[in-house]
Design a protein around this motif. Structure first.
Motif, mmCIF file in Angstrom:
data_model
loop_
_atom_site.group_PDB
_atom_site.id
_atom_site.type_symbol
_atom_site.label_atom_id
_atom_site.label_comp_id
_atom_site.label_asym_id
_atom_site.label_seq_id
_atom_site.Cartn_x
_atom_site.Cartn_y
_atom_site.Cartn_z
ATOM 1 N N ALA A 93 -10.711 1.721 -5.257
ATOM 2 C CA ALA A 93 -9.918 0.554 -4.840
ATOM 3 C C ALA A 93 -9.203 0.852 -3.522
ATOM 4 O O ALA A 93 -8.766 1.980 -3.282
ATOM 5 C CB ALA A 93 -8.901 0.198 -5.915
ATOM 6 N N ASP A 94 -9.085 -0.163 -2.684
ATOM 7 C CA ASP A 94 -8.373 -0.009 -1.409
ATOM 8 C C ASP A 94 -6.863 -0.072 -1.599
ATOM 9 O O ASP A 94 -6.117 0.092 -0.625
ATOM 10 C CB ASP A 94 -8.819 -1.109 -0.434
ATOM 11 N N VAL A 148 -3.339 1.392 -0.075
ATOM 12 C CA VAL A 148 -2.029 0.729 0.072
ATOM 13 C C VAL A 148 -1.496 0.321 -1.293
ATOM 14 O O VAL A 148 -2.251 0.131 -2.236
ATOM 15 C CB VAL A 148 -2.113 -0.522 0.980
ATOM 16 N N VAL A 149 -0.183 0.171 -1.354
ATOM 17 C CA VAL A 149 0.448 -0.288 -2.592
ATOM 18 C C VAL A 149 1.342 -1.486 -2.296
ATOM 19 O O VAL A 149 2.143 -1.469 -1.353
ATOM 20 C CB VAL A 149 1.280 0.841 -3.258
ATOM 21 N N MET A 150 1.184 -2.525 -3.110
ATOM 22 C CA MET A 150 2.047 -3.699 -3.049
ATOM 23 C C MET A 150 2.881 -3.681 -4.323
ATOM 24 O O MET A 150 2.339 -3.478 -5.414
ATOM 25 C CB MET A 150 1.223 -4.983 -3.004
ATOM 26 N N PRO A 204 -12.180 -5.967 1.505
ATOM 27 C CA PRO A 204 -11.399 -4.979 0.753
ATOM 28 C C PRO A 204 -11.096 -5.496 -0.658
ATOM 29 O O PRO A 204 -11.051 -6.704 -0.882
ATOM 30 C CB PRO A 204 -10.086 -4.860 1.536
ATOM 31 N N ILE A 205 -10.903 -4.538 -1.568
ATOM 32 C CA ILE A 205 -10.555 -4.940 -2.932
ATOM 33 C C ILE A 205 -9.434 -4.061 -3.469
ATOM 34 O O ILE A 205 -9.481 -2.835 -3.352
ATOM 35 C CB ILE A 205 -11.787 -4.927 -3.868
ATOM 36 N N ILE A 206 -8.423 -4.719 -3.998
ATOM 37 C CA ILE A 206 -7.322 -3.993 -4.633
ATOM 38 C C ILE A 206 -7.295 -4.347 -6.118
ATOM 39 O O ILE A 206 -7.938 -5.301 -6.551
ATOM 40 C CB ILE A 206 -5.955 -4.282 -3.961
ATOM 41 N N VAL A 249 -8.582 -10.411 0.984
ATOM 42 C CA VAL A 249 -8.571 -9.208 0.145
ATOM 43 C C VAL A 249 -8.785 -9.673 -1.292
ATOM 44 O O VAL A 249 -8.074 -10.561 -1.769
ATOM 45 C CB VAL A 249 -7.232 -8.446 0.268
ATOM 46 N N LEU A 250 -9.782 -9.095 -1.958
ATOM 47 C CA LEU A 250 -10.046 -9.447 -3.354
ATOM 48 C C LEU A 250 -9.110 -8.658 -4.261
ATOM 49 O O LEU A 250 -8.747 -7.524 -3.948
ATOM 50 C CB LEU A 250 -11.500 -9.113 -3.704
ATOM 51 N N CYS A 251 -8.722 -9.261 -5.375
ATOM 52 C CA CYS A 251 -7.850 -8.552 -6.320
ATOM 53 C C CYS A 251 -8.344 -8.723 -7.753
ATOM 54 O O CYS A 251 -8.317 -9.826 -8.301
ATOM 55 C CB CYS A 251 -6.408 -9.054 -6.201
#
Ligand code: PEP
Ligand code: MN
Length: 340
Positions: A293-294, A96-98, A266-268, A234-236
């Motif tokens: 990375a997710d 996914v993209v934010m 999950p990690i982004i 969600v980790l970033c």
């Protein structure tokens, strides 16, 4: 310690083991959303009771924990977790993209920024209404009005929104505005009072790594959120402070394979706050997805030179589109899907 029961063990059988432990003053936690019953044991189990557990045919395996963490430990769930943010699923198998501006800067420009993010293929809209600025003289964000502008733009383009919370007393405004994901910024990763206060809101949380946060400290913060009611974390990774001043921070991609073993969360990756310069973001974004990375979170702006915060790292619409095109390719290379 984490106990994995034999698949199909009945609830009352699992409860019997928990009751036995709790009877000795040992706290336990039941894992949810898993076919196999899994129980986290918080306190130390004396040798005699341990021998009893080892002989219990209902328990299949025993898993050690890192320090005092239980709920974020990889063994606490059968499969890696998927965190739902509005209609977007962050977790295994998907990328996914934010995207969106660093700060929410006005109704019209927020709409423009949302349109650009949507057209480029982003899934979640970002924008800060409460900004943690190094200088007290820098733009501090529009506060509640900013939440409103962000959510309106998100609704208009059917995108869930993520935005930073800096003070638990602001939480009711985030709830009232239907904010889909709360961001804990790097500077607040260990603001334990706030972590405890916002965890019960029922809103998923994006937990950024502190400027000098170790992986262990970061996961303890995720454990706080989980233990106080929000396992949807969600980790970033957003870069850490090192001896190198040539870039804003140092992007630590080494955490990606490591965290896969240590946690089910999950990690982004946020390559923008790591490197701080728009033209350096693209290869780092591709490397992040290639390394597993997710997803990604980046900053994009219709007119970067006018951005009221982080303008040097704000992506032009075409730069964002190129990064998303790369993410599609990298997702496919390692057998994942770019989120629809
Ligand atoms: C941001 O997302 O704009 C931000 C301030 O991020 P960080 O907390 O990672 O510095
Ligand atoms: Mn920013």
């Amino acid at each position: 310690m984490i106990l994995h029961f034999i698949q199909g063990t009945a609830n009352d059988q699992v409860q019997a083991v928990r009751d036995r432990l709790e009877g000795e003053g040992i706290r336990t936690l039941l894992s949810t959303e898993t076919a196999r019953p899994i129980v986290g044991v918080i306190d130390k189990v004396a040798d005699g009771l341990m021998a009893e557990l080892k002989a219990d045919p209902r328990i299949e395996s025993f898993h050690a924990c890192r320090g005092d963490k239980r709920m974020v430990e990889r063994a606490f769930r059968e499969k890696p977790m998927t965190v739902k943010v509005g209609n977007v699923e962050i977790g295994p198998g998907k990328v996914v993209v934010m995207a969106g501006p660093c700060s929410v800067e006005g109704r019209e420009i927020m709409m423009d920024a949302a349109r650009l993010a949507k057209d480029a293929g982003a899934h979640v809209l970002r924008g800060g209404a409460y900004k943690p600025r190094t200088s007290p003289y820098s733009f501090q964000g529009f506060g509640v009005e900013g939440l409103d502008q962000l959510k309106s733009a998100g609704e208009h383009f059917n995108m869930p929104v993520v935005t930073e919370i800096m003070d638990a007393s602001h939480l009711p405004a985030f709830v009232d505005h239907g904010i889909d994901m709360l961001q804990i910024g790097a500077r607040n990763m260990q603001n334990f009072t706030m972590l405890k206060a916002i965890a019960g809101a029922g809103i998923p949380i994006l937990l950024k790594r502190a400027l000098s946060g170790t992986v262990d400290e970061w996961l303890y913060s995720a454990e706080y959120l989980s233990a106080f009611g929000c396992p949807q974390v969600v980790l970033c990774e957003r870069g850490i402070r090192t001896y190198e001043p040539a870039t804003r921070n140092t992007l630590d991609l080494t955490v990606l394979p490591l965290l896969r073993e240590w946690t089910h969360l999950p990690i982004i990756v946020d390559p923008a706050h790591a490197v701080g310069v728009a033209r350096y973001i693209r290869p780092l974004a591709a490397a992040s997805v290639a390394a597993g990375a997710d997803g990604l979170i980046v900053e994009s702006h219709p007119r970067p030179e006018e951005a009221r915060s982080d303008k040097d790292q704000a992506l032009l619409p075409n730069e964002l589109a190129a990064i998303i095109a790369d993410a599609r390719v990298q997702a496919a290379v390692n057998g994942r899907q770019f989120h629809a």
